[in-house]
Design an enzyme around this catalytic site. Structure first.
Site, PDB file in Angstrom:
ATOM      1  N   ASP A 132       0.790  -1.240   0.000  1.00  0.00           N
ATOM      2  CA  ASP A 132       0.000   0.000   0.000  1.00  0.00           C
ATOM      3  C   ASP A 132       0.822   1.290   0.000  1.00  0.00           C
ATOM      4  OD1 ASP A 132      -2.630  -1.068  -0.087  1.00  0.00           O
ATOM      5  OD2 ASP A 132      -2.399  -1.726   1.979  1.00  0.00           O
TER       6      ASP A 132
ATOM      7  N   ASP B  36      -6.691  -3.777  -6.284  1.00  0.00           N
ATOM      8  CA  ASP B  36      -6.368  -2.481  -5.674  1.00  0.00           C
ATOM      9  C   ASP B  36      -4.913  -2.068  -5.948  1.00  0.00           C
ATOM     10  OD1 ASP B  36      -8.127  -4.265  -4.364  1.00  0.00           O
ATOM     11  OD2 ASP B  36      -8.211  -3.065  -2.558  1.00  0.00           O
TER      12      ASP B  36
HETATM   13  N1  GLY Z   1      -8.032  -2.711   0.167  1.00  0.00           N
HETATM   14  C1  GLY Z   1      -8.407  -1.399  -0.066  1.00  0.00           C
HETATM   15  C2  GLY Z   1      -9.866  -1.197  -0.070  1.00  0.00           C
HETATM   16  O1  GLY Z   1     -10.524  -1.494   0.900  1.00  0.00           O
HETATM   17  O2  GLY Z   1     -10.378  -0.731  -1.028  1.00  0.00           O
END
Ligand code: GLY
Length: 393
Positions: A112, A171
């Site tokens: 992230d 993501d």
């Molecule tokens: N994993 C990132 C989200 O919840 O969109």
């Protein structure tokens, strides 16, 4: 009778249209609101922590440590508000937030880094040109590349655990912007090569024939093959989790901006088609938390997905023409108008200082359900400023 009905309807529609603010006023109103709300949020925030959500139960702001994947959105939102308003107190708070999350420049615990460091430091550098921010961003890009796995030609999202061996989630497309930026800013070609390789692998494996995206692919590191196509936050392995569709749409649009690879543009157009032509997208264009959520039309909506769609569609609209461009801009406008209405936008001095209500974090885990979320605000602000930059200025 029919004629009268049409005449009355015409009048009502004209009145409704007349009653709607123009986009310039809507953007000004939202950014001035954000200026006050985020000052209020700052006053509630415990030392050295970042906002996470607002608890409807305790009526209190909930905060997180800096390694929470959302730790960069607060600073990012503050930079957007500063960019529009020039408010020096907001800038000071943005700089304070940056200092708190700086240790993340070396964080390697998940994928992230782009969310955490590019949304925050990336915006700060873009707006201020402060050279001190550059090495921090380059370090964060280097930290992200430690998760690149050559055998699967992708960046591993989460560490292996009980549920997954080598998960790659859709993501992850969002984190590639940090790598592309790093290559263009002295980091060398490897960062961009990794971003492109990851995008190509995701393009090959992550999408269904109808252009919806799976959420999680589990890879076998020994063979390099996908062992399972599944979900973590969606309604089902086979469903179209709304925010996941947004990450894909935004990610491929952004990768087209950097690479001009037509395959990315075509995929982004098809992903937009899946979203906008979906019979389960409500007329006000704020999606249910999953396009296949059980209980539609009574399923919960996800404001964060709408913010993300709006921002991504606005960028995508700059790469296409004609009816398609019109559809992308007008859909984004509808999303922004709906989010700005009392149905989604909080009252001043409430909601822990968050702008928007009614997002869904991870419904299958009963986590952050129907609450404000930092990234809903962040992409809402980004979309408003993108609309201003591309369609008003
Ligand atoms: N994993 C990132 C989200 O919840 O969109």
């Amino acid at each position: 009778m029919k004629k009268l009905f049409v005449a009355v309807m015409g009048c009502c529609m004209a009145c409704c249209l007349y009653a709607q603010p123009d986009m310039k006023s809507l953007i000004e109103d939202n950014l001035r609101f954000a200026e006050k709300q985020y000052a209020y949020m700052a006053s509630l925030l415990p030392k050295d922590s970042m906002p996470k959500t607002f608890s409807p139960k305790t009526q209190k702001l909930v905060s997180s440590d800096i390694q929470w994947w959302c730790s960069g959105f607060y600073a990012g939102s503050l930079w957007y508000i500063y960019e529009y308003t020039g408010n020096q107190n907001i800038r000071q708070e943005a700089e304070r937030a940056l200092q708190i999350i700086e240790p993340n420049r070396h964080y390697t615990g998940n994928h992230d880094l782009g969310f955490m460091m590019y949304c925050s430091y990336g915006n700060a550098y873009r707006i201020t040109n402060n050279p001190a921010y550059k090495p921090i961003l380059l370090d964060a890009a280097a930290a992200l590349t430690t998760r690149y796995r050559p055998s699967i030609k992708a960046i591993q999202s989460w560490d292996s655990g009980k549920s997954f061996k080598c998960p790659v989630i859709v993501d992850n497309m969002m984190n590639l912007e940090l790598l592309e930026w790093a290559s263009l800013n002295g980091g060398g070609a490897t960062f961009s090569n990794i971003a492109i390789t990851h995008a190509n692998t995701t393009l090959a494996n992550h999408f269904r024939p109808d252009y919806s995206a799976y959420h999680v692919l589990d890879y076998n590191l020994a063979t390099g093959q996908v062992s399972r196509k599944t979900t973590a936050q969606g309604a089902a392995d086979s469903s179209a989790w709304a925010r996941g569709q947004g990450w894909a749409l935004y990610g491929y649009t952004m990768m087209y901006r950097f690479t001009k690879d037509e395959r990315y543009l075509n995929l982004a157009r098809n992903l937009a088609g899946f979203i906008l032509n979906n019979p389960n997208l409500p007329q006000d264009k704020v999606p249910y938390w999953d396009f296949d959520a059980p209980g539609i039309p009574d399923a919960l909506r996800d404001a964060s997905a709408a913010s993300l769609f709006a921002s991504a569609l606005l960028e995508l609209s700059t790469f296409v023409n004609g009816a398609e461009k019109k559809q992308f801009v007008s859909s984004a406008e509808t999303m922004l108008r709906t989010l700005s209405s009392g149905a989604y936008r909080a009252e001043a001095g409430t909601n822990g200082g968050f702008l928007l209500m009614h997002s869904v974090g991870a419904l299958p885990y009963n986590s952050e359900v129907d609450v404000p979320l930092t990234y809903a605000d962040y992409y809402f602000l980004e979309a408003l400023l993108r609309y201003k930059k591309w369609y008003l200025d």
